[in-house]
Scaffold this motif. Structure first.
Motif, PDB file in Angstrom:
ATOM      1  N   TYR A 224       0.794  -1.226   0.000  1.00 39.01           N
ATOM      2  CA  TYR A 224       0.000   0.000   0.000  1.00 39.01           C
ATOM      3  C   TYR A 224       0.828   1.279   0.000  1.00 39.01           C
ATOM      4  O   TYR A 224       0.286   2.361   0.221  1.00 39.01           O
ATOM      5  CB  TYR A 224      -0.943   0.006   1.212  1.00 39.01           C
ATOM      6  CG  TYR A 224      -1.919  -1.136   1.184  1.00 39.01           C
ATOM      7  CD1 TYR A 224      -2.947  -1.165   0.252  1.00 39.01           C
ATOM      8  CD2 TYR A 224      -1.802  -2.201   2.075  1.00 39.01           C
ATOM      9  CE1 TYR A 224      -3.849  -2.215   0.210  1.00 39.01           C
ATOM     10  CE2 TYR A 224      -2.703  -3.252   2.049  1.00 39.01           C
ATOM     11  CZ  TYR A 224      -3.720  -3.261   1.108  1.00 39.01           C
ATOM     12  OH  TYR A 224      -4.606  -4.303   1.071  1.00 39.01           O
TER      13      TYR A 224
ATOM     14  N   VAL B 135     -10.708  -6.330  -3.654  1.00 37.84           N
ATOM     15  CA  VAL B 135     -10.746  -7.018  -2.363  1.00 37.84           C
ATOM     16  C   VAL B 135     -11.744  -8.161  -2.364  1.00 37.84           C
ATOM     17  O   VAL B 135     -11.449  -9.268  -1.883  1.00 37.84           O
ATOM     18  CB  VAL B 135     -11.055  -6.008  -1.236  1.00 37.84           C
ATOM     19  CG1 VAL B 135     -11.332  -6.738   0.075  1.00 37.84           C
ATOM     20  CG2 VAL B 135      -9.886  -5.050  -1.058  1.00 37.84           C
ATOM     21  N   PHE B 136     -12.922  -7.952  -2.928  1.00 40.38           N
ATOM     22  CA  PHE B 136     -13.975  -8.964  -2.834  1.00 40.38           C
ATOM     23  C   PHE B 136     -14.055  -9.915  -4.024  1.00 40.38           C
ATOM     24  O   PHE B 136     -14.662 -10.974  -3.916  1.00 40.38           O
ATOM     25  CB  PHE B 136     -15.343  -8.286  -2.636  1.00 40.38           C
ATOM     26  CG  PHE B 136     -15.482  -7.583  -1.311  1.00 40.38           C
ATOM     27  CD1 PHE B 136     -15.397  -8.289  -0.122  1.00 40.38           C
ATOM     28  CD2 PHE B 136     -15.676  -6.217  -1.253  1.00 40.38           C
ATOM     29  CE1 PHE B 136     -15.516  -7.652   1.096  1.00 40.38           C
ATOM     30  CE2 PHE B 136     -15.803  -5.569  -0.035  1.00 40.38           C
ATOM     31  CZ  PHE B 136     -15.715  -6.285   1.138  1.00 40.38           C
TER      32      PHE B 136
ATOM     33  N   LEU C  83     -12.003  -1.613  -3.355  1.00 33.58           N
ATOM     34  CA  LEU C  83     -12.721  -2.375  -2.336  1.00 33.58           C
ATOM     35  C   LEU C  83     -13.565  -3.493  -2.939  1.00 33.58           C
ATOM     36  O   LEU C  83     -13.375  -4.674  -2.629  1.00 33.58           O
ATOM     37  CB  LEU C  83     -13.598  -1.429  -1.509  1.00 33.58           C
ATOM     38  CG  LEU C  83     -14.341  -2.074  -0.333  1.00 33.58           C
ATOM     39  CD1 LEU C  83     -13.360  -2.656   0.674  1.00 33.58           C
ATOM     40  CD2 LEU C  83     -15.263  -1.057   0.339  1.00 33.58           C
TER      41      LEU C  83
ATOM     42  N   THR D 187     -14.283   3.126  -3.454  1.00 33.62           N
ATOM     43  CA  THR D 187     -15.170   2.085  -2.935  1.00 33.62           C
ATOM     44  C   THR D 187     -15.406   0.990  -3.961  1.00 33.62           C
ATOM     45  O   THR D 187     -15.350  -0.211  -3.635  1.00 33.62           O
ATOM     46  CB  THR D 187     -16.512   2.699  -2.513  1.00 33.62           C
ATOM     47  OG1 THR D 187     -16.278   3.707  -1.519  1.00 33.62           O
ATOM     48  CG2 THR D 187     -17.446   1.631  -1.948  1.00 33.62           C
TER      49      THR D 187
ATOM     50  N   TYR E 146      -8.196   2.072   3.643  1.00 39.02           N
ATOM     51  CA  TYR E 146      -9.420   2.681   3.111  1.00 39.02           C
ATOM     52  C   TYR E 146      -9.939   3.808   4.005  1.00 39.02           C
ATOM     53  O   TYR E 146     -10.189   4.924   3.515  1.00 39.02           O
ATOM     54  CB  TYR E 146     -10.465   1.589   2.907  1.00 39.02           C
ATOM     55  CG  TYR E 146     -11.789   2.081   2.379  1.00 39.02           C
ATOM     56  CD1 TYR E 146     -11.933   2.443   1.048  1.00 39.02           C
ATOM     57  CD2 TYR E 146     -12.898   2.172   3.218  1.00 39.02           C
ATOM     58  CE1 TYR E 146     -13.157   2.893   0.558  1.00 39.02           C
ATOM     59  CE2 TYR E 146     -14.115   2.616   2.751  1.00 39.02           C
ATOM     60  CZ  TYR E 146     -14.249   2.978   1.418  1.00 39.02           C
ATOM     61  OH  TYR E 146     -15.448   3.423   0.941  1.00 39.02           O
TER      62      TYR E 146
ATOM     63  N   PHE F  88      -6.433  -3.409   4.173  1.00 37.84           N
ATOM     64  CA  PHE F  88      -7.106  -2.384   3.377  1.00 37.84           C
ATOM     65  C   PHE F  88      -8.363  -1.862   4.060  1.00 37.84           C
ATOM     66  O   PHE F  88      -8.570  -0.647   4.167  1.00 37.84           O
ATOM     67  CB  PHE F  88      -7.452  -2.940   1.995  1.00 37.84           C
ATOM     68  CG  PHE F  88      -8.111  -1.921   1.099  1.00 37.84           C
ATOM     69  CD1 PHE F  88      -7.349  -0.968   0.444  1.00 37.84           C
ATOM     70  CD2 PHE F  88      -9.490  -1.914   0.924  1.00 37.84           C
ATOM     71  CE1 PHE F  88      -7.952  -0.013  -0.380  1.00 37.84           C
ATOM     72  CE2 PHE F  88     -10.095  -0.971   0.111  1.00 37.84           C
ATOM     73  CZ  PHE F  88      -9.328  -0.021  -0.546  1.00 37.84           C
ATOM     74  N   THR F  89      -9.216  -2.759   4.518  1.00 42.50           N
ATOM     75  CA  THR F  89     -10.508  -2.336   5.067  1.00 42.50           C
ATOM     76  C   THR F  89     -10.382  -1.658   6.424  1.00 42.50           C
ATOM     77  O   THR F  89     -11.193  -0.787   6.754  1.00 42.50           O
ATOM     78  CB  THR F  89     -11.457  -3.541   5.185  1.00 42.50           C
ATOM     79  OG1 THR F  89     -10.820  -4.570   5.965  1.00 42.50           O
ATOM     80  CG2 THR F  89     -11.789  -4.099   3.817  1.00 42.50           C
ATOM     81  N   SER F  90      -9.387  -2.042   7.220  1.00 51.82           N
ATOM     82  CA  SER F  90      -9.292  -1.493   8.574  1.00 51.82           C
ATOM     83  C   SER F  90      -8.366  -0.290   8.678  1.00 51.82           C
ATOM     84  O   SER F  90      -8.502   0.509   9.612  1.00 51.82           O
ATOM     85  CB  SER F  90      -8.803  -2.570   9.544  1.00 51.82           C
ATOM     86  OG  SER F  90      -7.484  -2.992   9.216  1.00 51.82           O
TER      87      SER F  90
ATOM     88  N   SER G  43      -3.663   0.190  -6.739  1.00 55.24           N
ATOM     89  CA  SER G  43      -4.644  -0.834  -6.358  1.00 55.24           C
ATOM     90  C   SER G  43      -4.268  -2.203  -6.906  1.00 55.24           C
ATOM     91  O   SER G  43      -4.513  -3.233  -6.265  1.00 55.24           O
ATOM     92  CB  SER G  43      -6.042  -0.434  -6.856  1.00 55.24           C
ATOM     93  OG  SER G  43      -6.445   0.789  -6.294  1.00 55.24           O
TER      94      SER G  43
ATOM     95  N   LYS H 189      -6.884  -8.097   2.818  1.00 56.18           N
ATOM     96  CA  LYS H 189      -8.226  -7.545   3.035  1.00 56.18           C
ATOM     97  C   LYS H 189      -8.313  -6.794   4.357  1.00 56.18           C
ATOM     98  O   LYS H 189      -8.896  -5.705   4.439  1.00 56.18           O
ATOM     99  CB  LYS H 189      -9.253  -8.670   2.996  1.00 56.18           C
ATOM    100  CG  LYS H 189      -9.439  -9.295   1.623  1.00 56.18           C
ATOM    101  CD  LYS H 189     -10.431 -10.447   1.684  1.00 56.18           C
ATOM    102  CE  LYS H 189     -10.622 -11.067   0.303  1.00 56.18           C
ATOM    103  NZ  LYS H 189     -11.564 -12.219   0.335  1.00 56.18           N
TER     104      LYS H 189
END
Length: 797
Positions: free
Chosen positions: A31, A79-80, A75, A71, A306, A301-303, A282, A298
């Motif tokens: 990152y 990520v998903f 994300l 987003t 982002y 990035f999410t915690s 990304s 994941k």
């Protein structure tokens, strides 16, 4: 972190402590680029296309675009969805291409064997390679039948790879230059432009000059630096939000995107090229997947990443919403929203974060070039592993200095964030478009999902990325031409090398000789066998290369043990040590001629020459000991008798098999003058020579027959005498009458690359003193044949 050299798929189940540790470490590797984007996004967006008015509609619209872009792309998409499309734990453009090659059998490597499909990682998770849907089956058949579609797929993967290399040039330039641009606020308008460029160039030169030391010594600082940077921009964002505009969160509504485009129209559309920079980096989440795990990336990035980025962009927007007239010439930028007393500390942290982000993309560029070279799509280069513990820490000298020169040229040539941003944005969005296209095929062929789901994926994310792509492409003359020019150059290099490699292999296959012919000629040629092991390096997995027949014709002698050695890459990230070697016998047993195919994945680390020689001799010994019993015999398409290949592992995998012991001993040899006594009656001293004693350690059972024991004894004697590497060296020319494009590609392009790339001996890590090059020259124009011991020329058909 000790990542080792094995496949991530083989790692034991990770505890939460391990996952959180990996998530923390990923901040510094994955990152670094993405986290520094707030330095230049707003400045690039408001460069010329739009202006910041008192209504705040522009800044709110840009914030809404940034929020939803972050987003939906990093994300939701990566990520998903995309992170799940790993190739046995590995990610990146070539990982997707590798998956498609195996499922649709469109592999571009010419040396593929049926035995390769039995590798543990060939079938992901042990599943079937055949699509379960009717459309998937038809699509697979179409790809396998039409060579044009296979070439399009290869070119698509190469375009994505070339843009990643281009990003390796542009990201360090824009990241470091944007970080250094904070000096504008501390120097006068007349002098800051004379300070920024030299300081940025000095930092870049230092960054590339330190690459050969590797990052393992300072790598432990990467995660803390990026973590400190993320905490810094988060704190600044919160401060600006609560101090200047607590209601800025309302701008997150997509309604402001509509208002923004309605008001700015064409200018707003063109400004999307600057907004696009918020997602630069990304792709690193997917490309660096092999170093970490899906869950750790994941979580990081999410915690952490982002939320910090969203707060940073909201804070800048909150500040700008209350400052429509900025006295400084700096105008819209990151540092203008930083309180004056904190600007210098933030400047230092930003420069460190930019260096870390640049380091990550440079290392990633080295890694993807290594993968291209392993799969025959890039000229041979010197790959230096800077760490024996951390997998993926490599250094390529030639590429490093090329990247440095190009990076300095971009920095000095552009000297502003706007044009650098235009160039970087086009490279970033092109890679994402390639990933989207390849992912749609993966959904159908590999995941066995319906074509409707694949079309929905392409339509949704492809539309978003196509919008950004068009906004970047329209700025072709304002800097976007740079990644296109770089990509065209690298694409030409890759495709010409791949094409020349394929044609050279096809020529070798057509001109291979029979072992029976060679042995029948032995009495007339007066061939003798000398002590030692001869390793004949060849690209062929079957047959005898014509270069060897030329060798024995000019020098009618070869070693008592011959091994036709083929080191090849297979379209999987890793090959397990127990599946590394394929060993077989060529001709009758009494001739002691073997074939050994050594298989590496595109992410594997090649062994050094000493370890490799030990494993090679041990694998031949294990093949002799076991015969055809206890080994996984695999069929071969060879025509020679007894040429069946068997899977044999390395020394470390022979727990119940044969082992090899190599000891260095000192032997006293009488000097030439030893037979003469001096005037004082004292004999001349002896010479102490170091030699190698080799022996096989055999298991107690089962018993080995006498013939096998004699064969093993002869192999050990040959190993003690030494190993010689026999390499074929060739020059390639297009066949007379070929088209002008083919002649230019082969006679000029491929010939230039071949002359300036690493020699096969260096790629093989063969000791210089033990290397023999052999070949022949065919002069087509003169109509006569000239023999040479060191070079050859191949005429393509």
């Amino acid at each position: 972190m000790d990542l080792g050299t094995g496949s991530p798929r083989n790692r034991p189940k990770e505890s939460w402590k391990t996952v959180l540790t990996l998530a923390y470490q990923s901040l510094g590797v994955v990152y670094g680029d993405l986290s520094t984007s707030p330095l230049y996004v707003y400045k690039s967006t408001f460069a010329e296309d739009i202006h910041h008015s008192e209504t705040n509609e522009e800044i709110y619209g840009v914030l809404s675009f940034v929020f939803w872009t972050l987003t939906l792309v990093p994300l939701v998409k990566y990520v998903f969805i995309v992170l799940r499309a790993d190739d046995n734990g590995e990610g990146g453009t070539f990982a997707l291409y590798s998956l498609l090659c195996r499922h649709a059998r469109v592999n571009s490597l010419p040396s593929c064997q049926v035995a390769d499909e039995d590798l543990s990682e060939y079938k992901k998770d042990g599943g079937s390679l055949s699509p379960k849907t009717s459309f998937g089956s038809r699509l697979k058949g179409t790809l396998e039948r039409h060579g044009v579609l296979q070439k399009i797929l290869l070119v698509l993967a190469l375009i994505g790879t070339c843009m990643v290399i281009g990003d390796g040039v542009l990201t360090p330039a824009i990241s470091v230059f944007s970080a250094v641009s904070g000096l504008e606020l501390s120097t006068s308008k007349q002098h800051h432009k004379y300070v920024e460029v030299p300081v940025a160039c000095l930092i870049l030169i230092g960054l590339f000059a330190l690459q050969h030391y590797g990052t393992h010594k300072v790598g432990f600082l990467f995660a803390p630096v990026v973590t400190l940077w993320l905490l810094c921009i988060s704190a600044l964002g919160l401060y600006n939000i609560f101090h200047w505009n607590p209601h800025v969160y309302r701008a997150l509504s997509p309604h402001y995107m509509y208002i923004f485009l309605k008001k700015t129209q064409r200018g707003g559309w063109m400004s999307l090229g600057g907004i696009l920079l918020c997602i630069t980096g990304s792709e690193a989440m997917f490309a660096d997947l092999g170093h970490f795990s899906q869950l750790s990336i994941k979580i990081a990035f999410t915690s952490m990443v982002y939320p910090s980025l969203i707060l940073a962009y909201m804070g800048q927007a909150a500040y700008l919403s209350k400052h429509h007239v900025i006295e400084s010439d700096y105008q819209i930028g990151f540092y203008v929203s930083v309180p004056g007393k904190l600007r210098f500390p933030v400047l230092v942290i930003a420069i460190l974060a930019a260096v870390v982000g640049s380091q990550a993309i440079i290392t990633g560029t080295f890694s993807i070039i290594k993968q291209c070279s392993a799969l025959g799509c890039f000229p041979r280069v010197k790959v230096v592993h800077t760490s024996s513990k951390i997998h993926g820490q490599i250094y390529i000298p030639e590429i490093n200095w090329i990247l440095m020169v190009l990076c300095l040229a971009v920095t000095i040539g552009f000297r502003d964030t706007k044009r650098m941003g235009n160039a970087s944005g086009l490279a970033v969005i092109t890679v994402m478009l390639v990933t989207t296209c390849l992912m749609s095929l993966v959904i159908v062929l590999c995941w066995n999902q319906s074509v409707i789901l694949a079309l929905c994926f392409v339509f949704f994310f492809g539309t978003i990325e196509a919008l950004f792509f068009s906004a970047s492409l329209i700025k072709f003359l304002q800097g976007a031409w740079v990644p296109i020019a770089l990509s065209l150059i690298f694409l030409a290099v890759m495709y010409i090398w791949h094409y020349g490699t394929i044609k050279t292999y096809e020529y070798d296959v057509q001109n291979q000789v029979s072992i029976n012919w060679l042995l029948n000629q032995a009495p007339t040629l007066g061939i003798v066998r000398v002590r030692g092991i001869g390793l004949i390096n060849t690209e062929l997995v079957s047959g005898i290369p014509a270069i060897f027949s030329h060798f024995v014709t000019n020098l009618p002698a070869f070693h008592q043990v011959l091994v036709f050695l083929c080191i090849k890459s297979v379209p999987v990230p890793h090959v397990r040590p127990e599946e590394r070697f394929l060993v077989g016998r060529i001709g009758p047993r009494k001739h002691r001629i073997y074939r050994c195919v050594v298989r590496y994945g595109y992410r594997d680390i090649h062994e050094d020459d000493i370890e490799f020689e030990r494993d090679l001799v041990c694998s031949v010994g294990e093949f002799i000991r076991s015969g055809s019993q206890g080994l996984n015999d695999v069929g071969s398409d060879l025509t020679e008798i007894n040429d069946k290949m068997a899977v044999v592992g390395t020394c470390s995998t022979h727990a119940d098999g044969i082992r090899i012991s190599e000891d260095d001993i000192v032997v006293d040899i009488m000097d030439d003058s030893a037979n003469r006594e001096g005037s004082d009656g004292i004999r001349s001293p002896q010479k102490a020579v170091q030699r190698k004693r080799v022996r096989f350690i055999l298991p107690e059972s089962p018993k080995i027959d006498t013939e096998a024991m004699n064969e093993l004894r002869e192999v050990t004697e040959a190993r003690e005498a030494g190993i010689a590497y026999i390499l074929g060296h060739c020059y390639v020319r297009a066949k007379p009458g070929s088209g002008i494009i083919r002649r230019a590609a082969i006679n000029l392009g491929y010939d230039f690359l071949q002359r300036n790339s690493r020699a096969p001996a260096q790629a093989l890590n063969a000791p210089h003193a033990s290397t023999i090059e052999v070949g022949m020259v065919k002069n087509k124009r003169a109509g006569k044949k000239t023999d040479s011991f060191f070079s050859s020329q191949t005429i393509l058909t």
